[in-house]
Design a protein around this motif. Structure first.
Motif, PDB file in Angstrom:
ATOM      1  N   PRO A  16       0.832  -1.212   0.000  1.00 10.60           N
ATOM      2  CA  PRO A  16       0.000   0.000   0.000  1.00 10.60           C
ATOM      3  C   PRO A  16       0.864   1.259   0.000  1.00 10.60           C
ATOM      4  N   LYS A  17       0.353   2.234  -0.695  1.00 12.12           N
ATOM      5  CA  LYS A  17       1.032   3.542  -0.677  1.00 12.12           C
ATOM      6  C   LYS A  17       1.056   4.088   0.749  1.00 12.12           C
ATOM      7  N   THR A  18       2.192   4.531   1.219  1.00 12.80           N
ATOM      8  CA  THR A  18       2.255   5.167   2.544  1.00 12.80           C
ATOM      9  C   THR A  18       2.916   6.540   2.477  1.00 12.80           C
ATOM     10  N   LYS A  19       3.409   6.933   1.293  1.00 12.37           N
ATOM     11  CA  LYS A  19       4.116   8.220   1.195  1.00 12.37           C
ATOM     12  C   LYS A  19       3.138   9.383   1.371  1.00 12.37           C
ATOM     13  N   LYS A  20       3.391  10.189   2.391  1.00 13.32           N
ATOM     14  CA  LYS A  20       2.574  11.367   2.627  1.00 13.32           C
ATOM     15  C   LYS A  20       3.326  12.579   2.069  1.00 13.32           C
ATOM     16  N   PRO A  21       2.599  13.561   1.553  1.00 18.59           N
ATOM     17  CA  PRO A  21       3.276  14.741   1.024  1.00 18.59           C
ATOM     18  C   PRO A  21       3.929  15.541   2.159  1.00 18.59           C
ATOM     19  N   SER A  22       5.077  16.128   1.869  1.00 22.28           N
ATOM     20  CA  SER A  22       5.703  17.034   2.837  1.00 22.28           C
ATOM     21  C   SER A  22       4.791  18.235   3.072  1.00 22.28           C
ATOM     22  N   LEU A  23       4.801  18.738   4.291  1.00 18.10           N
ATOM     23  CA  LEU A  23       3.949  19.883   4.634  1.00 18.10           C
ATOM     24  C   LEU A  23       4.807  21.115   4.913  1.00 18.10           C
ATOM     25  N   TYR A  24       4.233  22.252   4.596  1.00 16.95           N
ATOM     26  CA  TYR A  24       4.935  23.543   4.724  1.00 16.95           C
ATOM     27  C   TYR A  24       4.070  24.530   5.495  1.00 16.95           C
ATOM     28  N   ARG A  25       4.680  25.202   6.476  1.00 13.75           N
ATOM     29  CA  ARG A  25       4.022  26.304   7.176  1.00 13.75           C
ATOM     30  C   ARG A  25       4.117  27.556   6.309  1.00 13.75           C
ATOM     31  N   VAL A  26       3.023  28.293   6.219  1.00 16.46           N
ATOM     32  CA  VAL A  26       3.071  29.632   5.619  1.00 16.46           C
ATOM     33  C   VAL A  26       3.055  30.635   6.763  1.00 16.46           C
ATOM     34  N   THR A  79       1.573  28.900  -3.740  1.00 18.61           N
ATOM     35  CA  THR A  79       0.524  29.760  -4.300  1.00 18.61           C
ATOM     36  C   THR A  79       0.075  30.799  -3.278  1.00 18.61           C
ATOM     37  N   LYS A  80      -0.119  30.412  -2.033  1.00 18.08           N
ATOM     38  CA  LYS A  80      -0.523  31.364  -0.983  1.00 18.08           C
ATOM     39  C   LYS A  80       0.522  32.471  -0.840  1.00 18.08           C
ATOM     40  N   VAL A  81       1.810  32.082  -0.793  1.00 20.69           N
ATOM     41  CA  VAL A  81       2.887  33.068  -0.632  1.00 20.69           C
ATOM     42  C   VAL A  81       2.847  34.060  -1.798  1.00 20.69           C
ATOM     43  N   SER A  82       2.728  33.547  -3.025  1.00 23.12           N
ATOM     44  CA  SER A  82       2.685  34.435  -4.202  1.00 23.12           C
ATOM     45  C   SER A  82       1.486  35.365  -4.159  1.00 23.12           C
ATOM     46  N   GLN A  83       0.329  34.826  -3.800  1.00 22.39           N
ATOM     47  CA  GLN A  83      -0.888  35.648  -3.754  1.00 22.39           C
ATOM     48  C   GLN A  83      -0.753  36.771  -2.726  1.00 22.39           C
ATOM     49  N   GLN A  96       5.569  40.832   4.363  1.00 17.86           N
ATOM     50  CA  GLN A  96       6.320  39.682   3.856  1.00 17.86           C
ATOM     51  C   GLN A  96       5.644  38.382   4.276  1.00 17.86           C
ATOM     52  N   CYS A  97       5.587  37.443   3.333  1.00 14.88           N
ATOM     53  CA  CYS A  97       5.000  36.130   3.572  1.00 14.88           C
ATOM     54  C   CYS A  97       5.982  35.080   3.064  1.00 14.88           C
ATOM     55  N   VAL A  98       6.253  34.073   3.884  1.00 18.20           N
ATOM     56  CA  VAL A  98       7.252  33.053   3.522  1.00 18.20           C
ATOM     57  C   VAL A  98       6.703  31.660   3.862  1.00 18.20           C
ATOM     58  N   MET A  99       7.367  30.633   3.318  1.00 17.46           N
ATOM     59  CA  MET A  99       7.012  29.263   3.683  1.00 17.46           C
ATOM     60  C   MET A  99       8.237  28.551   4.226  1.00 17.46           C
ATOM     61  N   GLU A 100       7.994  27.574   5.126  1.00 11.00           N
ATOM     62  CA  GLU A 100       9.096  26.767   5.647  1.00 11.00           C
ATOM     63  C   GLU A 100       8.622  25.324   5.804  1.00 11.00           C
ATOM     64  N   LYS A 101       9.517  24.386   5.522  1.00  9.87           N
ATOM     65  CA  LYS A 101       9.180  22.967   5.660  1.00  9.87           C
ATOM     66  C   LYS A 101       8.942  22.658   7.143  1.00  9.87           C
ATOM     67  N   LYS A 102       7.877  21.867   7.408  1.00 11.77           N
ATOM     68  CA  LYS A 102       7.579  21.520   8.811  1.00 11.77           C
ATOM     69  C   LYS A 102       8.643  20.559   9.343  1.00 11.77           C
TER      70      LYS A 102
END
Ligand code: NFA
Length: 102
Positions: A16-26, A79-83, A96-102
């Motif tokens: 079974p697939k178990t790979k979860k997408p990486s998450l990023y804080r905005v 997309t959120k950061v760009s918007q 200023q708006c930035v993203m960082e890997k959780k």
């Protein structure tokens, strides 16, 4: 899986697939010039916060320098950061708006 009726077979998945997408804080960063009401509007418009939640996040950023707007997969966070950056620039605010890997 595999081409039917041609004597071939392909194992398409062995487990079974178990790979979860990486998450990023905005995150939004404090500055001395962007009006508080503009930041509240940004949080309502781009991060689906109600007025109470948006005000709480804005005051947290104002008092602590940085605060979390939400957690998203990479493409959504980008997309959120760009918007937000485009909207702030259009309105001539230095927000200023930035993203960082959780
Ligand atoms: N510090 C800004 C002000 O006093 C308000 C602000 C809050 C700006 C959060 C950016 C982020 N007008």
């Amino acid at each position: 899986g595999g081409a039917p009726g041609r004597g071939t077979a392909v194992i398409t998945r062995t487990r079974p697939k178990t790979k979860k997408p990486s998450l990023y804080r905005v995150l939004i960063l404090n500055d001395d010039y962007t009006p508080m009401e503009f930041v509240v509007h940004v949080l309502e418009r781009f991060f689906q916060k109600d007025r109470e939640a948006a005000t709480r996040i804005m005051l947290h950023v104002h008092n602590h320098g940085v605060g979390e707007c939400g957690v998203y997969t990479f493409e959504v966070a980008e997309t959120k950061v760009s918007q937000v950056m485009d909207f702030a620039r259009q309105n001539q605010h230095p927000l200023q708006c930035v993203m960082e890997k959780k």
